[in-house]
Structures are given as C-alpha cells and as structure tokens.
Scaffold this active site. Structure first.
Site, PDB file in Angstrom:
ATOM      1  N   CYS A 197     -19.072 -20.534  -0.797  1.00  0.00           N
ATOM      2  CA  CYS A 197     -18.381 -21.072   0.276  1.00  0.00           C
ATOM      3  C   CYS A 197     -18.815 -20.509   1.473  1.00  0.00           C
ATOM      4  O   CYS A 197     -18.637 -19.154   1.599  1.00  0.00           O
ATOM      5  CB  CYS A 197     -16.836 -21.219   0.124  1.00  0.00           C
ATOM      6  SG  CYS A 197     -16.026 -21.403   2.037  1.00  0.00           S
ATOM      7  N   LYS A 214       0.519 -13.486   5.869  1.00  0.00           N
ATOM      8  CA  LYS A 214       0.798 -13.772   7.247  1.00  0.00           C
ATOM      9  C   LYS A 214       1.141 -14.888   7.774  1.00  0.00           C
ATOM     10  O   LYS A 214       1.796 -14.974   8.970  1.00  0.00           O
ATOM     11  CB  LYS A 214      -0.815 -13.664   7.638  1.00  0.00           C
ATOM     12  CG  LYS A 214      -1.438 -11.973   7.827  1.00  0.00           C
ATOM     13  CD  LYS A 214      -2.788 -12.129   8.376  1.00  0.00           C
ATOM     14  CE  LYS A 214      -3.330 -10.817   8.192  1.00  0.00           C
ATOM     15  NZ  LYS A 214      -4.656 -10.610   8.168  1.00  0.00           N
ATOM     16  N   CYS A 222     -16.008 -18.648   3.709  1.00  0.00           N
ATOM     17  CA  CYS A 222     -15.420 -17.516   3.048  1.00  0.00           C
ATOM     18  C   CYS A 222     -16.478 -16.628   2.946  1.00  0.00           C
ATOM     19  O   CYS A 222     -15.928 -15.164   2.672  1.00  0.00           O
ATOM     20  CB  CYS A 222     -15.209 -17.582   1.579  1.00  0.00           C
ATOM     21  SG  CYS A 222     -13.475 -18.683   1.465  1.00  0.00           S
ATOM     22  N   HIS A 279       0.790  -1.081   0.019  1.00  0.00           N
ATOM     23  CA  HIS A 279       0.068  -0.001   0.088  1.00  0.00           C
ATOM     24  C   HIS A 279       1.001   1.326   0.089  1.00  0.00           C
ATOM     25  O   HIS A 279       0.554   2.208  -0.682  1.00  0.00           O
ATOM     26  CB  HIS A 279      -0.772   0.108   1.424  1.00  0.00           C
ATOM     27  CG  HIS A 279      -1.967  -1.018   1.242  1.00  0.00           C
ATOM     28  ND1 HIS A 279      -1.951  -1.902   2.449  1.00  0.00           N
ATOM     29  CD2 HIS A 279      -2.843  -1.473   0.508  1.00  0.00           C
ATOM     30  CE1 HIS A 279      -3.016  -3.136   2.144  1.00  0.00           C
ATOM     31  NE2 HIS A 279      -3.309  -2.660   0.898  1.00  0.00           N
TER      32      HIS A 279
HETATM   33 ZN    ZN Z   1     -13.742 -21.077   2.248  1.00  0.00          ZN
END
Ligand code: ZN
Length: 504
Positions: free
Chosen positions: A128, A301, A131, A22
């Site tokens: 999903c 991460k 998600c 960013h």
């Molecule tokens: Zn998912």
C-alpha cells in the site's frame, strides 16, 4: 548463582507520543529492577527507542525535516519518562545511534550470514503506497487497504531472508523445557502452538532506495536491514555487543525481557531464533504483560481516549501514577484506566490510608514522645501475615503484594484507633504511649521498605522522616528490612507532612 541481573523493556516505535501503555511496561520493569537491587544483585536495566523505518521517514518528508531531526525530537519524549516516572534505567539505547547500536546490529547480521541463515530471494507481496508498507491478504477489506481504501500494488523485490523455518524444533524444545521460560504459562502455550503450525522464513531487508532510513546491510549498501536485525538487536548492542566484548560477556544473557502481548511472536520466535543462529545464549525469562484500555474501550486517537501518563503525573505525582499501574492493572492480563477509578484508589488507599497514617503517627510522636523514637521495642502481631505475602513478588503479582501492604497499613491505622494514644497520654500512661508509638514508627519503616520498589519517592520521604540516613538504611535484602527493632531510640523524628494531598 550469578549476582548480575540484566533486564530490558521492548523498544517503543517513536511515531506517537508516549501513552499509558508505555508507562505500564516501564514502571513494571523498574519495580523488578529496584527489587533485584534490593536483593544486592548488580542490575542493568535497559530501555530505549526503535526509530528507523518508512513511517518516520514519511513524517519527516511531510514536515520538511530530516528523519534524524524527527527521531531526535520524538525520542526525547520517551527518554524524559525516566525523570517523570522516577525510573532507574541504566541506559537508553536508540536504534539510530551509529556509534553504539549500528556496529552491533551489523555484527549480528554477519553472524547469521556465517551460519548460512541469510539468503537472497525474490519477495512478492502487496504494497500500500499510502501506508508505505506491505499488507497481507488477511488485512484487506474488500480487496483494499482498510486505512486508505485503495487497492494495494503487487510488487516484487529482491530481499535478504532469514531462515526462521530451521529453528521451529529448537525453539519448541527451549520453551517447553523451561530453558527459555515464558511468563505467564498461557503465553508459552500460545507461541508453541504458533510454532507448531509452521514457521516460514522472513524477509530480513528492503532495497535501500525504498527504505533509506535504516541500517545498511554489511557489504551490500543497496539493501537496508528490515526491523528484525535493526531493532531486536538492541538487547545486545545496549550492553556492548559489537563494540565492548567484556561488557557484553558480563551481562548477556538477559535475565528478564519484558514485552507486551502483541509482540510475543517477535520475541518468542524471531528473536530467539536469531540468537540460536548467532550461537548466543537465549534470554532466561520472557515476561509478557497485557494491555490497558481507557474507560472500558481500546485506546485510540479517533475515540479521543488516549491517556497521557504525563498528565496523570502532573496532577497526582509519579508515585500515585505508579501505584495505579501496579495495583489496578493485573501484571499478565488486560486492565483498564479511568479517572474515576484513579481518584477512588488515590483517595481511599493513598490519601486516607497511607498518607493519613504517616501524618498522624508523626504528629503523635511530636506531641507525645517529644518528637523522638521511644526507648521501647514491642513487636507487632500483624507482621507474620505480611512476610508470607512477599513471596508473591517472585510471580510478579504486584497487585497482591500491594494489597498486602495496604492491609498492613490499615492494621496500623486500626492500632491507632484502638489504643487511642492521646487518651493514654492524657491519663499519664507514658509507658503505654511509648509502646504504641514505637510500634507505629517501626510499622512506618516497614511500610517504606516494602513500598520502596513500587513507590520510591514515598519510601524515601518516610525514611527521611524517621531519621534513617541514606544509604546506610538500605537493607541487603527485603526480608532483612522486616526484622523488627531497627529504629534508633532517641532519634529525632520529622514534623508531619502531607504525602498525598486530597483532591475534590
Ligand atoms: Zn494503506
């Protein structure tokens, strides 16, 4: 030529903290904005945040907060980058802003509808639940969501669609004719190839009961706009579309839109198609930058290698951070961040070259010319090569411009080493001392002028040390700043100070 210059960044989605990618885009955009202002253009630099959608709604639910509260908190982290990175954005638009953004997004929707390009149909897709998002066949691993390791559900819902397919030909024409220019060229080729394989119409809304955190579809609140009309519209709502026609007319079209390579399709196909449908002019140029990896690996991460720009600024300052991003990351290709490389560049180019030059020149001025600009103007042969390097700015090749400036700085340090003003002074050759001190002070002024879009804090400190008042010192054009002999003889010069403290 119009004297206005409207420049935008893409809007980061606020489900993570700001990372160095960013910062890269913001700093690149800021340099171009500052450079345009240097050339007396009236500039409007817009950035902001993309805040709606199921991911933020989900975070809010988990935290027992409202989406508004989560958005407020996360958007602040991005708006604070203005001060942290010394940015000059003129506005910061948030897609959750009901007064400044929503009316324009809805006005844009109405225009597309009036053009006959929005229609209702059944959307069939794999969804999903983990998600809270649709997932494509291609993304599945062994028939499951790769993140949640669960089979997605096949669902059907009524959506509005946008007739993207209708715009394939006009888009190819606009891009290949250069009316809608894409930099670098290989990105233009890439998107033309994508468009040639065929554009399908895109889902443009979601049922409001599934996606409540967003902008309602005009006259049909049972539907919420999907990200396209919700977020891409910021580029026009930020300059008044739907609320201030005069302001909008003044700034649109964008002169330059800066984006990352991952969102090329959104900005080189979907967004310009929406503009064509709305009968609005296309942006003039789309500039596509690459990505930053961390220590040679993709930032993630799970690898624990995400670089926080605030951490770099805390330790080394905004100017050094900007320098690395602009000099070490090629503007249109991928680059890498590592602390080891950062420290190398910091020590060799900033502390030992530029910082050292500034402190020794000011020191010698204090000692040998009574702390004043000497009354003699002698030109430097090193200048001619520098002038030609400036042209490179037009191609946004920042690394090459900064390398040329670094070479110029080196040449001034060499001048000190070769002329040895302290020996000239000791042997009473004051005329020669005056000549070389004058050359060095003018050299610093030119360094400051050239660096000002890149390292604005350092440039200001050098100007101040030379006794050049703001804002009268600001030349109208970069080239004008390079005209030799703009210092005032007899002007008091500041005591030396340390621009870049050394770190071991
Ligand atoms: Zn998912």
């Amino acid at each position: 030529m119009s004297n206005k210059f409207y420049i935008t960044t893409s809007l980061p989605y606020i489900n993570s903290r700001p990372h160095i990618g960013h910062a890269l885009e913001l700093v690149q955009t800021d340099v171009i904005a500052r450079w345009q202002r240097f050339h007396s253009r009236e500039v409007f630099f817009l950035t902001g945040t993309d805040e709606h959608g199921s991911k933020i709604a989900k975070v809010a639910k988990e935290e027992g907060q409202t989406p508004e509260a989560v958005a407020e908190r996360n958007a602040r982290l991005f708006s604070e980058l203005k001060e942290i990175l010394n940015l000059t954005n003129d506005d910061f638009i948030r897609t959750s802003d009901r007064d400044r953004h929503w009316p324009g997004a809805q006005a844009l929707w109405r225009r597309l509808l009036a053009s006959g390009d929005i229609y209702k149909d059944t959307y069939r897709g794999l969804y999903c639940i983990g998600c809270e998002a649709f997932i494509t066949e291609k993304e599945l691993v062994n028939g499951c969501c790769p993140i949640h390791l669960k089979e997605p559900e096949a669902i059907e819902e009524e959506n509005y669609f946008f007739r993207l397919s209708k715009y394939a030909e006009p888009l190819i024409e606009a891009i290949s004719s250069g009316k809608f220019k894409i930099i670098p060229e290989n990105r233009a080729t890439e998107i033309i190839n994508v468009i040639k394989t065929g554009l399908t119409d895109i889902s443009f809304s979601r049922p409001a009961d599934k996606l409540p955190w967003g902008i309602p579809v005009p006259d049909d609140p049972a539907h919420t706009m999907y990200v396209w009309c919700d977020a891409l519209s910021n580029y026009i709502t930020g300059i008044g579309f739907g609320r201030d026609e005069a302001l909008f007319k003044k700034w649109w079209p964008a002169d330059l839109q800066v984006i990352g390579k991952d969102i090329l399709r959104f900005h080189a196909a979907i967004w310009p198609a929406m503009l064509l449908s709305a009968k609005l002019p296309l942006p003039k140029v789309l500039f596509v930058h690459g990505f930053i990896s961390s220590g040679g690996h993709k930032m993630s991460k799970s690898l624990g290698n995400v670089v926080d720009p605030i951490e770099i600024v805390d330790k080394y300052g905004a100017d050094a951070t900007r320098y690395y991003l602009l000099k070490e990351i090629p503007t249109t290709e991928d680059g890498d961040f590592s602390w080891r490389r950062f420290e190398e560049v910091y020590n060799s180019e900033l502390a030992n070259n530029l910082g050292n030059l500034v402190s020794r020149v000011l020191q010698m001025t204090a000692k040998f010319t009574n702390g004043q600009v000497p009354p003699i103007a002698t030109e430097l042969p090193q200048l001619s090569g520098l002038l030609s390097s400036i042209d490179r700015f037009e191609g946004y090749d920042f690394a090459r411009v900064l390398t040329a400036i670094d070479n110029f700085t080196t040449s001034l340090n060499v001048l000190v080493d070769e002329t040895k003003p302290w020996e000239l002074f000791k042997t009473g050759r004051q005329d020669e001392v005056d000549h070389v001190i004058y050359q060095l002070l003018e050299g610093l002024r030119i360094d400051a002028a050239l660096l000002s879009p890149f390292l604005p804090g350092v440039a200001d400190r050098i100007y101040e040390a030379l006794g050049l008042d703001k804002p009268s010192w600001r030349p109208l054009r970069w080239e004008d700043a390079l005209v030799w002999g703009q210092l005032v003889p007899g002007q008091a010069v500041a005591e030396p100070s340390i621009l870049f403290p050394k770190f071991s």
